[in-house]
Design a protein around this motif. Structure first.
Motif, short mmCIF file in Angstrom:
data_model
loop_
_atom_site.label_atom_id
_atom_site.label_comp_id
_atom_site.label_asym_id
_atom_site.label_seq_id
_atom_site.Cartn_x
_atom_site.Cartn_y
_atom_site.Cartn_z
N THR A 49 0.81 -1.22 0.00
CA THR A 49 0.00 0.00 0.00
C THR A 49 0.84 1.28 0.00
OG1 THR A 49 -0.16 -0.15 2.42
CG2 THR A 49 -1.95 -1.11 1.14
N THR A 50 2.12 1.18 0.39
CA THR A 50 2.96 2.37 0.37
C THR A 50 3.30 2.78 -1.06
OG1 THR A 50 3.90 1.69 2.50
CG2 THR A 50 5.07 3.40 1.35
N LEU A 51 2.99 1.93 -2.02
CA LEU A 51 3.16 2.29 -3.43
C LEU A 51 2.07 3.24 -3.91
CD1 LEU A 51 3.96 -1.27 -4.84
CD2 LEU A 51 5.60 0.56 -4.45
N LEU A 52 0.95 3.31 -3.19
CA LEU A 52 -0.19 4.11 -3.64
C LEU A 52 0.11 5.60 -3.80
CD1 LEU A 52 -3.07 2.43 -1.57
CD2 LEU A 52 -2.53 2.11 -3.99
N PRO A 53 0.84 6.25 -2.86
CA PRO A 53 1.09 7.68 -3.03
C PRO A 53 1.83 8.05 -4.31
CG PRO A 53 1.53 7.03 -0.77
CD PRO A 53 1.30 5.77 -1.55
N LEU A 54 2.52 7.10 -4.91
CA LEU A 54 3.24 7.39 -6.15
C LEU A 54 2.29 7.77 -7.28
CD1 LEU A 54 5.90 4.54 -6.08
CD2 LEU A 54 6.37 6.99 -5.96
N SER A 55 1.04 7.32 -7.20
CA SER A 55 0.08 7.60 -8.27
C SER A 55 -0.83 8.78 -7.95
CB SER A 55 -0.78 6.36 -8.54
OG SER A 55 -1.51 6.00 -7.37
N ALA A 56 -0.66 9.41 -6.77
CA ALA A 56 -1.53 10.53 -6.39
C ALA A 56 -1.04 11.82 -7.05
CB ALA A 56 -1.53 10.69 -4.87
N ASP A 57 -1.96 12.57 -7.66
CA ASP A 57 -1.58 13.83 -8.30
C ASP A 57 -2.25 15.04 -7.66
OD1 ASP A 57 -4.13 13.36 -9.12
OD2 ASP A 57 -3.68 13.37 -11.27
N ASN A 58 -3.01 14.82 -6.57
CA ASN A 58 -3.58 15.94 -5.83
C ASN A 58 -3.69 15.56 -4.36
OD1 ASN A 58 -6.36 14.76 -5.26
ND2 ASN A 58 -6.40 14.76 -7.52
N LEU A 59 -4.00 16.53 -3.52
CA LEU A 59 -4.00 16.31 -2.07
C LEU A 59 -5.09 15.34 -1.63
CD1 LEU A 59 -3.24 19.90 -0.73
CD2 LEU A 59 -1.73 17.90 -0.70
N ASN B 56 -1.58 3.36 5.87
CA ASN B 56 -1.29 3.32 7.30
C ASN B 56 -2.21 2.38 8.07
OD1 ASN B 56 0.78 4.47 8.84
ND2 ASN B 56 -0.61 5.86 9.89
N LEU B 57 -3.11 1.71 7.39
CA LEU B 57 -4.00 0.76 8.06
C LEU B 57 -3.23 -0.41 8.68
CD1 LEU B 57 -6.99 0.55 5.53
CD2 LEU B 57 -7.02 1.56 7.82
N ALA B 58 -2.06 -0.70 8.12
CA ALA B 58 -1.29 -1.84 8.62
C ALA B 58 -0.42 -1.49 9.82
CB ALA B 58 -0.40 -2.39 7.50
#
Length: 299
Positions: free
Chosen positions: A167-177, A188-190
């Motif tokens: 799941t820490t890979l997910l922020p790499l694809s975020a383009d807005n807040l 952070n659920l884990a």
């Protein structure tokens, strides 16, 4: 020291799992409220307002903890001196190393999130995104505390680190807040279940008289990782931008998974026979037999 008190109060009780989960929830509530309160005071009042308030909280909270003598664990001076050092435990070494890598995730995410918000002209909103990050662990801690774990701790720890790595890979694809807040919430659920399970493992790897020391070593590994992650993330942000810098926490989480997976045998306590306390592989047969009854049953 707080977790050591929980351990002493609930040593022979199934409430230990709930106590550690509650402790983790309190931690995350602090991380939710803290950034919002601190950034608000520093920007609206004066820059030193946040740190000064932190000093007040630390002083008052520290005094209240020390004053609670009734819950203070009794000292075990002879046991602590005669037994082997906590770092003789191979399992504890694995936890420290894994915690250091997880600490890099925490430190890098904090710095990179602030930079990400700043690049988009909403620096103050970073506190809300970080609050969402802590909220994920808070929610997971509440849910985890109500469950009765069905797997051994070493397996739960490996699963938790694995979920964190993915799941820490997910922020790499975020383009807005907004997307970043959702990605960090999920990643952070884990955390709370993993840290709670790690504390249960520490109890198995060290003698009772060295429990506080064992927990301190894991916290030291975590803090060391946070320091490394924060400084390295700053360099990456300046060189490549905030979005690319999220590769650092992603890589650190994968490293934590590799450490936990490759050393998984050392995380599994091995029963040594009737009447003998469980010990982790690699301890050389020097584990203390001063263990609580529930530890033998759990193994």
């Amino acid at each position: 020291m707080t977790r050591a008190r929980w351990s002493e109060l609930n040593r022979d009780s199934p409430l230990m799992h709930k106590a550690f989960s509650l402790e983790s929830v309190f931690d995350e509530v602090v991380f939710i409220v803290g950034p919002i309160l601190s950034i608000g005071l520093c920007t609206v009042w004066f820059p030193a307002a946040g740190p000064l308030l932190a000093v007040v909280f630390l002083t008052v909270g520290g005094y209240l903890l020390v004053a609670r003598r009734a819950t203070e664990p009794p000292p075990h001076p002879q046991e602590g001196k005669s037994g082997p050092g906590t770092l003789r435990s191979a399992g504890l070494k694995v936890l420290i190393s894994t915690f250091a890598a997880i600490g890099v995730v925490f430190g890098a995410v904090d710095v990179t999130t602030v930079a990400f918000a700043d690049e988009r002209g909403h620096k103050a909103a970073a506190s809300l995104v970080l609050a969402a990050y802590a909220l994920g662990s808070c929610v997971a801690g509440i849910v985890f505390g109500t469950l009765r774990p069905g797997r051994p701790p070493h397996q739960r720890f490996l699963l938790g680190v694995g979920f964190l790595a993915v799941t820490t890979l997910l922020p790499l694809s975020a383009d807005n807040l907004w997307l970043l807040a959702v990605a960090l919430f999920v990643s952070n659920l884990a955390v709370a279940p993993t840290l709670v399970t790690a504390m249960s493992l520490v109890e198995r790897f060290v003698p009772r008289g060295q429990l506080t020391e064992g927990m301190t070593w894991t916290s030291t590994g975590l803090t060391l990782g946070v320091s490394i992650g924060a400084s390295a993330a700053g360099v990456l942000v300046d060189s490549f931008g905030a979005r690319t810098a999220f590769a650092l926490p992603a890589g650190a989480a994968v490293l934590a998974l590799l450490i936990a997976f490759l050393c998984r045998r050392r995380l599994r306590p091995v029963p040594q026979g009737p009447g003998t306390a469980p010990q982790a592989p690699g301890t050389g047969g020097h584990a203390s037999t001063e263990r609580s009854p529930d530890q033998g049953q759990l193994a």
